[in-house]
Design a protein around this motif. Sequence first.
Motif, PDB file in Angstrom:
ATOM      1  N   MET A 188       0.851  -1.175   0.000  1.00 29.57           N
ATOM      2  CA  MET A 188       0.000   0.000   0.000  1.00 29.57           C
ATOM      3  C   MET A 188       0.893   1.233   0.000  1.00 29.57           C
ATOM      4  N   GLY A 189       0.526   2.208  -0.792  1.00 33.85           N
ATOM      5  CA  GLY A 189       1.312   3.433  -0.872  1.00 33.85           C
ATOM      6  C   GLY A 189       1.036   4.360   0.294  1.00 33.85           C
ATOM      7  N   ALA A 190       1.522   5.562   0.160  1.00 34.40           N
ATOM      8  CA  ALA A 190       1.335   6.563   1.211  1.00 34.40           C
ATOM      9  C   ALA A 190      -0.140   6.894   1.375  1.00 34.40           C
ATOM     10  N   ILE A 191      -0.514   7.219   2.594  1.00 32.25           N
ATOM     11  CA  ILE A 191      -1.887   7.611   2.891  1.00 32.25           C
ATOM     12  C   ILE A 191      -1.881   9.101   3.199  1.00 32.25           C
ATOM     13  N   TYR A 192      -2.747   9.833   2.553  1.00 35.57           N
ATOM     14  CA  TYR A 192      -2.840  11.272   2.756  1.00 35.57           C
ATOM     15  C   TYR A 192      -4.151  11.596   3.447  1.00 35.57           C
ATOM     16  N   ARG A 193      -4.096  12.520   4.368  1.00 34.42           N
ATOM     17  CA  ARG A 193      -5.318  12.972   5.021  1.00 34.42           C
ATOM     18  C   ARG A 193      -5.361  14.482   4.920  1.00 34.42           C
ATOM     19  N   ARG A 194      -6.351  14.980   4.212  1.00 34.44           N
ATOM     20  CA  ARG A 194      -6.536  16.421   4.049  1.00 34.44           C
ATOM     21  C   ARG A 194      -8.012  16.727   4.171  1.00 34.44           C
ATOM     22  N   ALA A 195      -8.303  17.940   4.552  1.00 36.66           N
ATOM     23  CA  ALA A 195      -9.696  18.369   4.648  1.00 36.66           C
ATOM     24  C   ALA A 195     -10.140  18.903   3.290  1.00 36.66           C
ATOM     25  N   TYR A 196     -11.269  18.430   2.807  1.00 37.51           N
ATOM     26  CA  TYR A 196     -11.858  18.904   1.565  1.00 37.51           C
ATOM     27  C   TYR A 196     -13.303  19.272   1.827  1.00 37.51           C
ATOM     28  N   ARG A 197     -13.731  20.373   1.278  1.00 37.57           N
ATOM     29  CA  ARG A 197     -15.109  20.804   1.453  1.00 37.57           C
ATOM     30  C   ARG A 197     -15.975  20.169   0.372  1.00 37.57           C
ATOM     31  N   LEU A 198     -17.136  19.701   0.761  1.00 41.86           N
ATOM     32  CA  LEU A 198     -18.089  19.190  -0.223  1.00 41.86           C
ATOM     33  C   LEU A 198     -18.530  20.342  -1.108  1.00 41.86           C
ATOM     34  N   ARG A 199     -18.517  20.137  -2.417  1.00 42.43           N
ATOM     35  CA  ARG A 199     -18.845  21.229  -3.327  1.00 42.43           C
ATOM     36  C   ARG A 199     -20.338  21.475  -3.421  1.00 42.43           C
ATOM     37  N   ARG A 200     -21.097  20.410  -3.586  1.00 43.57           N
ATOM     38  CA  ARG A 200     -22.523  20.597  -3.833  1.00 43.57           C
ATOM     39  C   ARG A 200     -23.245  19.296  -3.513  1.00 43.57           C
ATOM     40  N   ALA A 201     -24.466  19.412  -3.083  1.00 41.16           N
ATOM     41  CA  ALA A 201     -25.297  18.237  -2.833  1.00 41.16           C
ATOM     42  C   ALA A 201     -26.679  18.489  -3.417  1.00 41.16           C
ATOM     43  N   THR A 202     -27.181  17.519  -4.160  1.00 46.47           N
ATOM     44  CA  THR A 202     -28.525  17.627  -4.709  1.00 46.47           C
ATOM     45  C   THR A 202     -29.243  16.308  -4.457  1.00 46.47           C
ATOM     46  N   PRO A 203     -30.553  16.349  -4.286  1.00 46.80           N
ATOM     47  CA  PRO A 203     -31.289  15.111  -4.021  1.00 46.80           C
ATOM     48  C   PRO A 203     -31.164  14.099  -5.161  1.00 46.80           C
ATOM     49  N   LYS A 204     -31.086  14.568  -6.393  1.00 41.42           N
ATOM     50  CA  LYS A 204     -31.067  13.650  -7.528  1.00 41.42           C
ATOM     51  C   LYS A 204     -29.681  13.060  -7.779  1.00 41.42           C
ATOM     52  N   TRP A 205     -28.631  13.878  -7.690  1.00 41.78           N
ATOM     53  CA  TRP A 205     -27.297  13.424  -8.097  1.00 41.78           C
ATOM     54  C   TRP A 205     -26.349  13.179  -6.935  1.00 41.78           C
ATOM     55  N   GLY A 206     -26.720  13.486  -5.718  1.00 42.57           N
ATOM     56  CA  GLY A 206     -25.849  13.222  -4.579  1.00 42.57           C
ATOM     57  C   GLY A 206     -24.876  14.348  -4.293  1.00 42.57           C
ATOM     58  N   ILE A 207     -23.704  13.989  -3.809  1.00 39.19           N
ATOM     59  CA  ILE A 207     -22.716  14.964  -3.367  1.00 39.19           C
ATOM     60  C   ILE A 207     -21.520  14.945  -4.322  1.00 39.19           C
ATOM     61  N   GLU A 208     -21.000  16.126  -4.636  1.00 37.89           N
ATOM     62  CA  GLU A 208     -19.792  16.230  -5.439  1.00 37.89           C
ATOM     63  C   GLU A 208     -18.627  16.589  -4.532  1.00 37.89           C
ATOM     64  N   ILE A 209     -17.472  15.971  -4.789  1.00 39.77           N
ATOM     65  CA  ILE A 209     -16.257  16.304  -4.063  1.00 39.77           C
ATOM     66  C   ILE A 209     -15.158  16.587  -5.076  1.00 39.77           C
ATOM     67  N   THR A 210     -14.078  17.164  -4.604  1.00 39.32           N
ATOM     68  CA  THR A 210     -12.909  17.398  -5.435  1.00 39.32           C
ATOM     69  C   THR A 210     -11.842  16.387  -5.042  1.00 39.32           C
TER      70      THR A 210
END
Length: 74
Positions: free
Chosen positions: A1-23
């Motif tokens: 297993m390679g390196a594990i990264y932990r960073r905070a990312y903000r959820l971009r958008r959430a909609t009932p039909k398509w769910g949540i988008e992340i970067t």
Amino acid sequence: MGAIYRRAYRLRRATPKWGIEITIPSELVHNDVLKPGDVVDLIYSFDGYILIVPQGVRVDEEFLKRSILQEAVR
């Protein structure tokens, strides 16, 4: 297993039909790990934990359940 990264990312958008988008982190794209358009599997729990893996990767779900530790109360 390679390196594990932990960073905070903000959820971009959430909609009932398509769910949540992340970067996804840019180093994943530059290292050809994941890129936009790739098909991935989501392993999730209703506690709010999400693991994104390339489709077809085997994951030991019982190990994941045991390895996620709750945040210490401050």
